[in-house]
Enzyme design. Sequence first.
Site, PDB file in Angstrom:
ATOM      1  N   CYS A  76       0.855  -1.185   0.000  1.00 19.71           N
ATOM      2  CA  CYS A  76       0.000   0.000   0.000  1.00 19.71           C
ATOM      3  C   CYS A  76       0.892   1.235   0.000  1.00 19.71           C
ATOM      4  O   CYS A  76       1.559   1.526   1.004  1.00 19.71           O
ATOM      5  CB  CYS A  76      -0.888  -0.015   1.241  1.00 19.71           C
ATOM      6  SG  CYS A  76      -1.943   1.438   1.371  1.00 19.71           S
ATOM      7  N   HIS A 168      -2.155  -4.768 -10.492  1.00 19.49           N
ATOM      8  CA  HIS A 168      -2.815  -3.595 -11.080  1.00 19.49           C
ATOM      9  C   HIS A 168      -3.099  -3.830 -12.559  1.00 19.49           C
ATOM     10  O   HIS A 168      -2.252  -4.351 -13.289  1.00 19.49           O
ATOM     11  CB  HIS A 168      -1.934  -2.355 -10.947  1.00 19.49           C
ATOM     12  CG  HIS A 168      -1.700  -1.985  -9.517  1.00 19.49           C
ATOM     13  ND1 HIS A 168      -2.581  -1.211  -8.808  1.00 19.49           N
ATOM     14  CD2 HIS A 168      -0.712  -2.332  -8.655  1.00 19.49           C
ATOM     15  CE1 HIS A 168      -2.141  -1.070  -7.567  1.00 19.49           C
ATOM     16  NE2 HIS A 168      -1.008  -1.745  -7.438  1.00 19.49           N
ATOM     17  N   GLU A 217     -10.234   0.200  -6.204  1.00 19.82           N
ATOM     18  CA  GLU A 217      -9.292  -0.673  -5.492  1.00 19.82           C
ATOM     19  C   GLU A 217      -9.899  -2.034  -5.160  1.00 19.82           C
ATOM     20  O   GLU A 217     -11.044  -2.103  -4.689  1.00 19.82           O
ATOM     21  CB  GLU A 217      -8.862  -0.031  -4.173  1.00 19.82           C
ATOM     22  CG  GLU A 217      -7.768   0.982  -4.341  1.00 19.82           C
ATOM     23  CD  GLU A 217      -7.078   1.298  -3.020  1.00 19.82           C
ATOM     24  OE1 GLU A 217      -6.834   0.392  -2.217  1.00 19.82           O
ATOM     25  OE2 GLU A 217      -6.794   2.479  -2.815  1.00 19.82           O
ATOM     26  N   CYS A 226      -4.440   5.887  -4.743  1.00 21.12           N
ATOM     27  CA  CYS A 226      -3.804   4.587  -4.549  1.00 21.12           C
ATOM     28  C   CYS A 226      -2.337   4.754  -4.952  1.00 21.12           C
ATOM     29  O   CYS A 226      -2.044   4.993  -6.135  1.00 21.12           O
ATOM     30  CB  CYS A 226      -4.500   3.523  -5.410  1.00 21.12           C
ATOM     31  SG  CYS A 226      -3.734   1.903  -5.290  1.00 21.12           S
TER      32      CYS A 226
END
Length: 284
Positions: A76, A168, A217, A226
């Site tokens: 994160c 991602h 997300e 993000c």
Amino acid sequence: MRSFLFTKMHGLGNSYIYVNMFKERLAEEELSYIAKRVSNVHTGIGSDGLILICPSDVAPVKMRIFNSDGSEGKNCGNGLRCVAKYAYEHGIVQEEQFLIETLSGLVEARVFVEDGKVNSVEVNMGKPRLSRAEIPMIGKANDVVISEPVDFEGHTYYMTGVSMGNPHAVFYVDHIEQAPVTTLGPVVEKDERFPEGVNVEFVEVVSERELHFRVWERGSGVTQACGTGACAAVVASVLNGKTKRDEETVVHLAGGDLYITWKENGDVLMRGAAETICTGVYYY
Ligand SMILES: N[C@@H](CCC[C@H](N)C(=O)O)C(=O)O
């Protein structure tokens, strides 16, 4: 009734409830439940999830992140900047440059301090992982996914896949305000081609040094920002010839700006704000 002390912090509006596990004890089997509870805006504190600031055997501090649906993520970016700020301001670390352990490996953080307070943080997020096996995405393990045509609900989109320690999927749009964040986002997140789910990013290229960005997300839905996603967007943009390697790109997220460089040596540097909102006692 049980309770713990918490600090609510945010990086560009991506907010988490932070718990100092050097002092607090939370049962491992309750972490997912606690993450869901504290995140609830009506019956909890309200956040995008829960972040634990933990002791580590290999670094001064370790971060664990739980999304608002209770699932555990491996990395994160906004959380790392807030953990770095907390660790420095609470004396867990004394140096201005130090390592943080995550579930996806070690990263190096550098805090910028004014009058004893951290006002921004740079994190060396390490090298992006680009093969399908690393993202992970089904298909030939060693292949990369760069502007690959993929069909979702009868439409073809062009997708670039990047892991920044978490997965991602990056899509380009002409106008960021029209990006299908809440419609395509949840569909891609849960698509079976991503065995661990995926964070979904929409990017409008402004120039070779500037991107607009929105995110859906994994495990939290729409958030204001993000950090790993913005890093993935910059890596994807270099891979697609839209921005340049070794040059800083400003990424405009809904909650503010991040400054990101994919260095020639392969590392991705991310710099941006980290803020404390409040502290309190949570009862459960
Ligand atoms: N907001 C984060 C990423 C949080 C984890 C992500 N939803 C996942 O499940 O991988 C960031 O700033 O990077």
